[in-house]
Design a protein around this motif. Structure first.
Motif, PDB file in Angstrom:
ATOM      1  N   ARG A 179    -109.092  18.286  -2.240  1.00 40.22           N
ATOM      2  CA  ARG A 179    -110.494  18.664  -2.403  1.00 40.22           C
ATOM      3  C   ARG A 179    -110.605  20.080  -2.952  1.00 40.22           C
ATOM      4  N   ASN A 180    -111.775  20.372  -3.480  1.00 43.61           N
ATOM      5  CA  ASN A 180    -112.038  21.739  -3.903  1.00 43.61           C
ATOM      6  C   ASN A 180    -112.142  22.602  -2.661  1.00 43.61           C
ATOM      7  N   SER A 181    -111.775  23.845  -2.813  1.00 41.54           N
ATOM      8  CA  SER A 181    -111.725  24.756  -1.674  1.00 41.54           C
ATOM      9  C   SER A 181    -112.314  26.100  -2.064  1.00 41.54           C
ATOM     10  N   SER A 182    -112.606  26.885  -1.067  1.00 41.51           N
ATOM     11  CA  SER A 182    -113.073  28.257  -1.304  1.00 41.51           C
ATOM     12  C   SER A 182    -111.946  29.073  -1.922  1.00 41.51           C
ATOM     13  N   SER A 183    -112.317  30.122  -2.601  1.00 40.44           N
ATOM     14  CA  SER A 183    -111.355  30.990  -3.262  1.00 40.44           C
ATOM     15  C   SER A 183    -110.657  31.903  -2.252  1.00 40.44           C
ATOM     16  N   VAL A 184    -109.335  31.855  -2.245  1.00 39.86           N
ATOM     17  CA  VAL A 184    -108.554  32.737  -1.377  1.00 39.86           C
ATOM     18  C   VAL A 184    -108.763  34.181  -1.804  1.00 39.86           C
ATOM     19  N   ARG A 185    -108.802  34.393  -3.113  1.00 40.38           N
ATOM     20  CA  ARG A 185    -108.994  35.744  -3.658  1.00 40.38           C
ATOM     21  C   ARG A 185    -110.345  36.323  -3.231  1.00 40.38           C
ATOM     22  N   SER A 186    -111.410  35.526  -3.334  1.00 41.05           N
ATOM     23  CA  SER A 186    -112.751  35.998  -2.937  1.00 41.05           C
ATOM     24  C   SER A 186    -112.813  36.313  -1.453  1.00 41.05           C
ATOM     25  N   GLN A 187    -112.189  35.456  -0.639  1.00 40.50           N
ATOM     26  CA  GLN A 187    -112.198  35.698   0.800  1.00 40.50           C
ATOM     27  C   GLN A 187    -111.394  36.950   1.133  1.00 40.50           C
ATOM     28  N   ALA A 188    -110.296  37.184   0.428  1.00 40.84           N
ATOM     29  CA  ALA A 188    -109.508  38.401   0.646  1.00 40.84           C
ATOM     30  C   ALA A 188    -110.365  39.632   0.348  1.00 40.84           C
ATOM     31  N   GLU A 189    -111.110  39.590  -0.763  1.00 36.30           N
ATOM     32  CA  GLU A 189    -112.005  40.697  -1.102  1.00 36.30           C
ATOM     33  C   GLU A 189    -113.060  40.883  -0.020  1.00 36.30           C
ATOM     34  N   HIS A 190    -113.648  39.782   0.445  1.00 37.86           N
ATOM     35  CA  HIS A 190    -114.665  39.824   1.502  1.00 37.86           C
ATOM     36  C   HIS A 190    -114.116  40.483   2.772  1.00 37.86           C
ATOM     37  N   LEU A 191    -112.852  40.211   3.076  1.00 33.85           N
ATOM     38  CA  LEU A 191    -112.241  40.755   4.289  1.00 33.85           C
ATOM     39  C   LEU A 191    -111.619  42.141   4.072  1.00 33.85           C
ATOM     40  N   GLY A 192    -111.656  42.626   2.834  1.00 35.43           N
ATOM     41  CA  GLY A 192    -111.078  43.932   2.535  1.00 35.43           C
ATOM     42  C   GLY A 192    -109.555  43.910   2.456  1.00 35.43           C
ATOM     43  N   LEU A 193    -108.996  42.770   2.084  1.00 35.27           N
ATOM     44  CA  LEU A 193    -107.551  42.606   1.974  1.00 35.27           C
ATOM     45  C   LEU A 193    -107.143  42.500   0.511  1.00 35.27           C
ATOM     46  N   GLU A 194    -105.876  42.777   0.251  1.00 41.96           N
ATOM     47  CA  GLU A 194    -105.358  42.565  -1.105  1.00 41.96           C
ATOM     48  C   GLU A 194    -105.178  41.072  -1.332  1.00 41.96           C
ATOM     49  N   SER A 195    -105.414  40.636  -2.553  1.00 41.61           N
ATOM     50  CA  SER A 195    -105.219  39.224  -2.889  1.00 41.61           C
ATOM     51  C   SER A 195    -103.731  38.901  -2.907  1.00 41.61           C
ATOM     52  N   PRO A 196    -103.363  37.730  -2.415  1.00 43.26           N
ATOM     53  CA  PRO A 196    -101.955  37.339  -2.478  1.00 43.26           C
ATOM     54  C   PRO A 196    -101.503  37.217  -3.926  1.00 43.26           C
ATOM     55  N   GLU A 197    -100.243  37.557  -4.178  1.00 47.04           N
ATOM     56  CA  GLU A 197     -99.711  37.510  -5.533  1.00 47.04           C
ATOM     57  C   GLU A 197     -98.763  36.345  -5.760  1.00 47.04           C
ATOM     58  N   SER A 198     -98.346  35.665  -4.687  1.00 42.59           N
ATOM     59  CA  SER A 198     -97.394  34.563  -4.874  1.00 42.59           C
ATOM     60  C   SER A 198     -97.670  33.461  -3.857  1.00 42.59           C
ATOM     61  N   LEU A 199     -96.996  33.528  -2.763  1.00 43.86           N
ATOM     62  CA  LEU A 199     -97.086  32.551  -1.679  1.00 43.86           C
ATOM     63  C   LEU A 199     -97.507  33.309  -0.429  1.00 43.86           C
ATOM     64  N   VAL A 200     -98.414  32.735   0.324  1.00 43.94           N
ATOM     65  CA  VAL A 200     -98.826  33.380   1.574  1.00 43.94           C
ATOM     66  C   VAL A 200     -99.133  32.296   2.601  1.00 43.94           C
ATOM     67  N   VAL A 201     -98.795  32.581   3.849  1.00 45.11           N
ATOM     68  CA  VAL A 201     -99.115  31.706   4.965  1.00 45.11           C
ATOM     69  C   VAL A 201    -100.414  32.247   5.560  1.00 45.11           C
ATOM     70  N   LEU A 202    -101.462  31.443   5.447  1.00 44.44           N
ATOM     71  CA  LEU A 202    -102.789  31.880   5.901  1.00 44.44           C
ATOM     72  C   LEU A 202    -103.112  31.328   7.283  1.00 44.44           C
ATOM     73  N   PRO A 203    -103.852  32.104   8.073  1.00 45.54           N
ATOM     74  CA  PRO A 203    -104.319  31.568   9.357  1.00 45.54           C
ATOM     75  C   PRO A 203    -105.263  30.391   9.120  1.00 45.54           C
ATOM     76  N   ARG A 204    -105.312  29.464  10.050  1.00 43.36           N
ATOM     77  CA  ARG A 204    -106.201  28.299   9.926  1.00 43.36           C
ATOM     78  C   ARG A 204    -107.661  28.726   9.800  1.00 43.36           C
ATOM     79  N   ASN A 205    -108.019  29.869  10.380  1.00 40.55           N
ATOM     80  CA  ASN A 205    -109.423  30.308  10.351  1.00 40.55           C
ATOM     81  C   ASN A 205    -109.696  31.290   9.201  1.00 40.55           C
ATOM     82  N   TYR A 206    -108.849  31.314   8.204  1.00 39.27           N
ATOM     83  CA  TYR A 206    -108.985  32.272   7.100  1.00 39.27           C
ATOM     84  C   TYR A 206    -110.352  32.193   6.425  1.00 39.27           C
ATOM     85  N   PHE A 207    -110.801  30.993   6.108  1.00 41.91           N
ATOM     86  CA  PHE A 207    -112.052  30.852   5.362  1.00 41.91           C
ATOM     87  C   PHE A 207    -113.294  31.022   6.231  1.00 41.91           C
TER      88      PHE A 207
END
Length: 181
Positions: free
Chosen positions: A10-38
């Protein structure tokens, strides 16, 4: 008789946008995200479950170093008590998926092997791929650990779409595969 796994793309929210929203750097390769990331509104709300930490350690032991959104010692860990194993979101950037297919195979193989040997009857994992234009696809898997490799078919479709949208990338990847043969 074994059950076929549920695999949903399915389509999903942008990891990059959520990182910006949270004040984090965007992942550049592979990242293990918490289940509650979005669903997190603040970086302090991010909680890694024990499965996420296990996956990170397994990857590091195989020489696949995932990006970290926050420092390891700053991440609270949650423990879920459930009959089924609920894993984290494994996120691949488009570039990583296209240029590091062997590492993607390693990630899936490690998860499948580890949870199969732990005698887990059912696992849930999400795999996310962010395209260069910011769109995201998520592959959700629920089923027996020893059938997780079926996710590769879905990830390969994403990889092929990315390669078709950037012919220069496809040539570079073909060159790499030729060199390693």
């Amino acid at each position: 008789m074994e059950n076929d796994p549920d695999i949903v793309v399915r389509n999903s929210s942008s990891v990059r946008s959520q990182a910006e929203h949270l004040g984090l750097e965007s992942p550049e390769s592979l990242v293990v995200l918490p289940r509650n990331y979005f669903s997190a509104d603040d970086v302090d709300e991010l909680k890694m479950n024990q499965e996420a930490l296990t996956i990170e350690k397994l990857l590091e032991q195989e020489g696949v170093d995932p990006d970290e959104l926050t420092e390891s010692n700053e991440r609270p860990v949650t423990h879920a008590w459930s009959a089924e194993t609920i894993g984290p979101i494994i996120h691949f950037t488009a570039e990583f998926l296209v240029e590091n297919w062997d590492s993607v195979l390693t990630v899936i193989g490690l998860i499948e092997s580890y949870y199969s040997t732990q005698r887990h009857s059912s696992i849930k994992f999400k795999f996310s791929v962010e395209h260069p234009d910011g769109t995201c696809k998520q592959v959700e898997y629920e089923g027996e650990p020893d059938k997780l490799e079926q996710v590769l078919d879905k990830l390969e479709v994403e990889r092929d779409e990315l390669m078709e949208s950037d012919p220069d990338e496809a040539e570079a990847t073909d060159d790499k595969e030729t060199e390693s043969a």
